[in-house]
Structures are given as structure tokens and as C-alpha cells.
Design an enzyme around this catalytic site. Sequence first.
Site, PDB file in Angstrom:
ATOM      1  N   GLU B 107       0.809  -1.218   0.000  1.00  0.00           N
ATOM      2  CA  GLU B 107       0.000   0.000   0.000  1.00  0.00           C
ATOM      3  C   GLU B 107       0.844   1.271   0.000  1.00  0.00           C
ATOM      4  OE1 GLU B 107      -0.564  -2.691   1.753  1.00  0.00           O
ATOM      5  OE2 GLU B 107      -2.515  -3.344   1.020  1.00  0.00           O
ATOM      6  N   HIS B 177     -12.000  -5.663   8.402  1.00  0.00           N
ATOM      7  CA  HIS B 177     -12.740  -5.466   7.152  1.00  0.00           C
ATOM      8  C   HIS B 177     -13.941  -4.565   7.390  1.00  0.00           C
ATOM      9  CE1 HIS B 177     -10.528  -9.265   6.316  1.00  0.00           C
ATOM     10  NE2 HIS B 177     -10.465  -8.797   5.092  1.00  0.00           N
TER      11      HIS B 177
HETATM   12  C1  LIG Z   1      -1.975  -4.369   4.280  1.00  0.00           C
HETATM   13  C2  LIG Z   1      -2.956  -5.327   3.689  1.00  0.00           C
HETATM   14  N1  LIG Z   1      -3.274  -5.211   2.386  1.00  0.00           N
HETATM   15  C3  LIG Z   1      -4.160  -6.037   1.809  1.00  0.00           C
HETATM   16  C4  LIG Z   1      -4.757  -7.019   2.551  1.00  0.00           C
HETATM   17  C5  LIG Z   1      -5.771  -7.948   1.901  1.00  0.00           C
HETATM   18  N2  LIG Z   1      -5.189  -9.255   1.738  1.00  0.00           N
HETATM   19  C6  LIG Z   1      -5.369 -10.196   2.676  1.00  0.00           C
HETATM   20  S1  LIG Z   1      -4.526 -11.557   2.334  1.00  0.00           S
HETATM   21  C7  LIG Z   1      -3.929 -10.959   0.897  1.00  0.00           C
HETATM   22  C8  LIG Z   1      -3.032 -11.800   0.052  1.00  0.00           C
HETATM   23  C9  LIG Z   1      -1.816 -12.229   0.778  1.00  0.00           C
HETATM   24  O1  LIG Z   1      -1.169 -13.233   0.082  1.00  0.00           O
HETATM   25  P1  LIG Z   1       0.054 -14.033   0.681  1.00  0.00           P
HETATM   26  O2  LIG Z   1       0.937 -13.106   1.447  1.00  0.00           O
HETATM   27  O3  LIG Z   1       0.662 -14.785  -0.432  1.00  0.00           O
HETATM   28  O4  LIG Z   1      -0.574 -15.022   1.757  1.00  0.00           O
HETATM   29  P2  LIG Z   1      -1.563 -16.233   1.499  1.00  0.00           P
HETATM   30  O5  LIG Z   1      -2.938 -15.671   1.592  1.00  0.00           O
HETATM   31  O6  LIG Z   1      -1.264 -16.827   0.193  1.00  0.00           O
HETATM   32  O7  LIG Z   1      -1.351 -17.170   2.650  1.00  0.00           O
HETATM   33  C10 LIG Z   1      -4.405  -9.670   0.697  1.00  0.00           C
HETATM   34  C11 LIG Z   1      -4.114  -8.850  -0.472  1.00  0.00           C
HETATM   35  C12 LIG Z   1      -4.422  -7.097   3.932  1.00  0.00           C
HETATM   36  N3  LIG Z   1      -4.970  -8.007   4.743  1.00  0.00           N
HETATM   37  N4  LIG Z   1      -3.524  -6.247   4.462  1.00  0.00           N
END
Ligand SMILES: Cc1ncc(C[n+]2csc(CCOP(=O)(O)OP(=O)(O)O)c2C)c(N)n1
Lengths: 400, 372
Positions: B107, B177
Amino acid sequence: MALSHIASSSSRSKNLLKPIAAVLSCTPSLRRPISTSSDSTTLTIETSVPFTAHNCEAPSRSVETTPKELLSFFHDMALMRRMEIAADSLYKAKLIRGFCHLYDGQEAVAVGMEAAITKKDSIITAYRDHCTFIGRGGTLLEVFSELMGRQDGCSRGKGGSMHFYKKESGFYGGHGIVGAQIPLGCGLAFAQKYKKDETVTFALYGDGAANQGQLFEALNIAALWDLPAILVCENNHYGMGTAEWRAAKSPAYYKRGDYVPGLKVDGMDVLAVKQVCKFAKEHALKNGPLILEMDTYRYHGHSMSDPGSTYRTRDEISGVRQERDPIERVRKLILAHDLATEKELKDTEKELRKEVDEAIAKAKESPMPDPSELFTNIYVKGLGAESFGADRKEVRVVLP
Amino acid sequence: MASSMSVSRRRFGRLLARISGSRRQFSSTTSSISIDDQQQQQAQPQPQPRSLNLYSAINQALHIALDSDPRAYVFGEDVGFGGVFRCTTGLADRFGKSRVFNTPLCEQGIVGFGIGLAAMGNRAIAEIQFADYIYPAFDQIVNEAAKFRYRSGNQFNCGGLTIRAPYGAVGHGGHYHSQSPEAFFCHVPGIKVVIPRSPRQAKGLLLSCIRDPNPVVFFEPKWLYRLSVEEVPEHDYMLPLSEAEVIREGNDITLVGWGAQLSIMEQACIDAEKDGISCELIDLRTLIPWDKETVEASVRKTGRLLISHEAPVTGGFGAEISASIVERCFLRLEAPVSRVCGLDTPFPLVFEPFYMPTKNKILDAIKATVNY
Ligand SMILES: Cc1ncc(C[n+]2csc(CCOP(=O)(O)OP(=O)(O)O)c2C)c(N)n1
Ligand SMILES: [Mg+2]
């Protein structure tokens, strides 16, 4: 547009599929252990693929284990699998609300890591935390109660799916903001180093999180101060709908610490995970931080609102299930070594299914948190925060 | 009184049947189409307005923004695939991957990048997936975006930057959320904060934000993305920023709110009316710089003020409105200003219904204020 993405992702996804070929390539003399009863016989088993190292020596591919350990791996991973599938159903039945991220497919990471460390070591992770919690000794009742927001939950029903914690066994949770837990892990590791108690912190994050600036701040801090921090990238190849290569210039996450050494591991091979975590702990205590990239896969969609099939092909998912499933790998090992019969393993799974169902039934009985809990734990007890009624006059209570 | 009631009936006449179990349904008035809009309408015959939900209205606005300005770009996490709320569906197909693209999950990087892009004279339209995730970008917004013009003596600015983020409760979103972080940004001179209440408003306001020469944070009420449906003109129109709108006229008390909360307040107004209390409801629309005059004029008429928002009461933007109106209308006020807001707790998981400034809480406060 969507279609072209899928096409290109399927061509790339071939490298996700590496056969379980190495499963049976154990030392021949140990093919037939004496009997299942001699739990402590040492077996030496080769990891599925070699470790890939960055700026350090790779540990040996030959992993020592015992029949007992293999059976416990099977048990623990099958339990986690069953638990996550049950959570899926509970979510669909609207008994679990909020956001819910499942771990099925990735079980070997949680289980292998625990096999190499003690509960005095710390673990901190993101929101995909149910199985890590179980690995730390959490109970099914605590899991399902927390998922349904009940008093018997591990966070007393106040956290929900993304916020599991277990202080007495060094589980620092359970964090919703992607990447935020990594520098926290450095703070934990600093405290450990200061106390000289020979313990380490495993800070877990995803491939998506690996693109957050906080990771790089944490890496520098950890290396600068030689912290016993092990940064574990659970690379399941997608951050929500984004394939790793779309978001990362270098998806070689184990190398992205530059001056911080790294190892790439088959995260679907519980023995490889155990081996590398053991190595990492020793390394971190002597030399400071290390990155472990666990090559793994999540079967479910990102969260319950993601069917998980728009940005990857069904073939890719079923291919990984067939070729690399962490539970099947252990099942094959157990059978190949005559440590248990197929039926015994099936019975174990049946037993686990029953345990899960019973825990759910019990969790459903657990009461919701008391309404006053809305106001507790914001500050320390007795700070006297005030709450107001609608017009700020009718109700005025000094809170606990 | 009678005439104002009939006006309000007309204005809310297009409220659609409430989806069972959902608490929110809101509609916008037709009375505030901007000058551009009227000119447009005169210039060429417009196609019939279509019924759209809020995310489709945002989507339409983004199509228009990209279509009408070749120097406009849309980017953010997964926006190339349509985004988690489908607001950017079809944009990459139509305008290409060089103008509509996914970013990595970062972000702070997204917003910083947007500031640079805007500083080169482009319209950078950044999406932050949830308002709860805007905090890693807080520094970029507060220290870089907001002060660029000021500290460079007007040599540089990032006025082309618009940051869109879904905010607010959805019924079961839990801690990360559901948040409403608007007040943090209202403490920052140099940026604008805008929140729409309905599809028609969202389209017109978003286009204004994108074209406004100042950086804007645009919070979208995610509870309404699918729930709120109304007729939205197909064509390109803008709604004025920093102009509040009186969406229901009344004489006894003024209610001020924004975004999804307005539909709750509206229900409270309807119930209060049954008890003979005539409420005036104002949609602030732009939180900074805000339209004090419209609120002041209303409070001068009614002598009472109630503000309601989902964010915690302490330090919420309601506090600022309250202080300003007390300064301006002290002698005219017949009761203390009332705030019906989120509680001073983290956004709870299982206790969302207790936390929320519900219709009944507002109704109680209306009565208490009127009977003070
Ligand atoms: C700062 C932030 N930005 C966006 C999100 C929304 N979000 C939650 S999980 C995710 C993807 C994360 O992917 P990864 O790090 O590969 O973990 P995985 O879900 O595959 O275990 C996103 C974009 C968040 N929770 N926090
Ligand atoms: Mg991932």
C-alpha cells in the site's frame, strides 16, 4: 482477459508439479524396519528434492525420523486437513462469520516446523493461522469456538479466524494486516537474544506479503543486530488472485534477503521442513537471521469468498493434490515401511473425523462472550474508560 | 411542514423494496445534477438512465474517467481482474494493461507511486483494497500527498491523485474489514475526503474527485456495493465537491451524516416523523473541506443538531462538526449537539450490533434532543 490469464498461468504452473518420486528413495537397508512396535527405530529418508541455498550451506537431504514420528505426522496433518474442511462447511452454514482463510494443502509446514523446535521458541504468522495454532498445541474445541465467536475460543471469542493466539506455547498469532507481523517477529527475537535462552522466532508470511516494504525493514534489522529470527515465506504461489510472478520481479523469495542467507524447501515434504527448521534454528542462534522459502500450495481459495478457480486451473489444483500432497506422501512412506496398514491409516482418519465432529458439537454449546467483553481489553483493567448511551446521558458506565 | 414532507416523500419515492434481512437501502435525489450535467443534457439527447448498483456506478465512472482522459490510470491490488468488489471489471480489457494494472501487495508503494504519477500531470486513480489497509500508506498520504503543493511553493502537486477505498461495516466483517478511518484524514489540510451515499452520487462524486486538482481520498460504502440500487444517468456528469445536500427537509432537528450511515438515519427520521418530529437530514458528501454554511443554515432553522457516523465517537469527524456549529450557532441551539456514533472500542467481531449506531439509538437521541 480472464481467459488469457488462465492460459498463461497454466503454462507457468507446470513447475508447481514435481512428482513424489523421491518418496521411496530411502536408504535400502531401512526399507523394512523391524516392526511397527519398535517406535524408536531410526529411519533415514531422503527429501523429495534438494534444498536450494543462497549464501549458506544447504543441510543434508537425508532426514532422520522414527516410525512414531511418521505416524504422528500423518495423524497431525490429517487432523488439520479434516479440521479445515469442517470449517469450510461451518462457514457455508453461516456458523462462522467474518473472514476465514483455510490452510489445507500447507499442513506440512506447520507440522514439520514443530517437529524441529520447542514451545519455548516463538511463532508469529498472518491470518491463515488455524493449523499453526494446532501445531502449537491448541485444541479443536478452542479452534471451533473461536471460529464461531464463542467463550471457549482461544481468544475468548473476541478474535475470530484471523486472530488465534497461545501465549503459553509461544504462539504470537494471528495477524490480519499483510506483512505487519514480520517486524514484530524481530522484536520477539531480540528479546530472546537478550535473555540468552537459546530460543528463536519463526516469523511466517506469504508470497504476497513478501512484496511489502516491512519485510525488507525487518530483514535489515534482523541482520544488523544478528537476531535469532527465521523468516519463513510460505510460498503458496498466489496472493489472493495474483500469481507470484505477476507481483514479484524475483519470485525466488529465499534470495530476496540479499545479505541474509536463504534456503528453498519443498514445503509439501514434512521431513524436508523438519530438517530445514532444525538447521535454521542452529544457524540463527549462531549467525543471525535466515529466510526459509517453503514451496507449498493451498487447495482452498484465498478466503471463503474466493472459489479459488478463476486465476488457476482445476488441473493445476488436482495435479498438486495427486503429485505432491503432504499427507499422501507420508501415507506412502508409512506403507512402504510397513509401519501401519492402509486400514489402520483409514481408521485413524475416521477417528479424527469423529474428534472433529465432537469438538464442533461442543463448541456450539459454548456461550457467546458476555456483552461487557465488548469493552474489556482495550486498555488495562481499571483504566476507567467510559461508555455512553445514545444521547450520552442515559447510560454512563465506568468500564472494567 | 406539509410541503416539506411531500418533498421528502418524492425524494425517497424511489427507495426500492428492502432486501430481506438487509438493513441498508438508499437512494439519491435527482435535484443536484451539476451544471456540467445540465449542459450535457441540453447538448445531446441522453440514453435512458439505467438501474445500477453502487459498484457498477463506480465502474461506469472509472470507464468514463479513462475514456475522457488519456492520461488517467487505474491501479491497485487485483484491479486488473476487476478487484475484490468488481469495481474495476472490464477496465483492463477496454483500456489495456498499461493503463489499468495490478500492483504488488504494498500500500505504501501504491500511494507513493500514485503521487509521482500525478506529479507528472496524470490522473492516478489508486485502489486500496479495504480502507482498513490504508494505514501502511498513511505516511505517503499525510506527509507526501497533502503537503506537496504547499512545501514546493506551488511548483509541484499531486492533484491528479484519487485514492479509492471501501470502508465501513458489512454485518460480519470483524476487526480488519469494517473500519471507518475517515476522521484520520480529515485532520490533514491538503487532501479532500469524499464519501458517497448511493450509486448516482457515487458516479458523479467520483468523477469530480478524479478531475479535482487536489488529492482526494474517496471512501466507498462497501455495504452498499450491491445493496443500493438506483437509476444512474449513463452520461458523464459530475456532482460538486464541498457541497452538502439536504436530502430530507424538516424543522425540529438537523441530522448530519455521510455514506452508508445516511440510510440508517433516514429510517430514524421516518420513525420520528410518526411521533410528530420533523427531521432535516443532510448528506455532508465532502468531509474536508466541508460545507459549514448548509449545516449552519439548517441548524439555525431547527435549533438542534445530531451527527452520526460508524467510526468511534471520540475524535470522530462528528466532533469537528459539533464544535464548529456550536461556535456559529451557540445562541440558537436549544439542546446540546448529539453524536450517535460507533463506540470507543476496536471494531468488534461478534458484537457488531452493539457497536453500531443503529436506527433505535438515533431515534432515542432525536427524541432526547428534541425534548431536552
Ligand atoms: C496491508 C494489507 N493489504 C491487503 C490485505 C488484503 N489481503 C489479505 S490476504 C492478501 C493476500 C496475501 O497473500 P500471501 O501473502 O501470499 O498469503 P496467502 O494468503 O497466500 O497465505 C491480501 C491482499 C491485507 N490483509 N492487508
Ligand atoms: Mg500466497
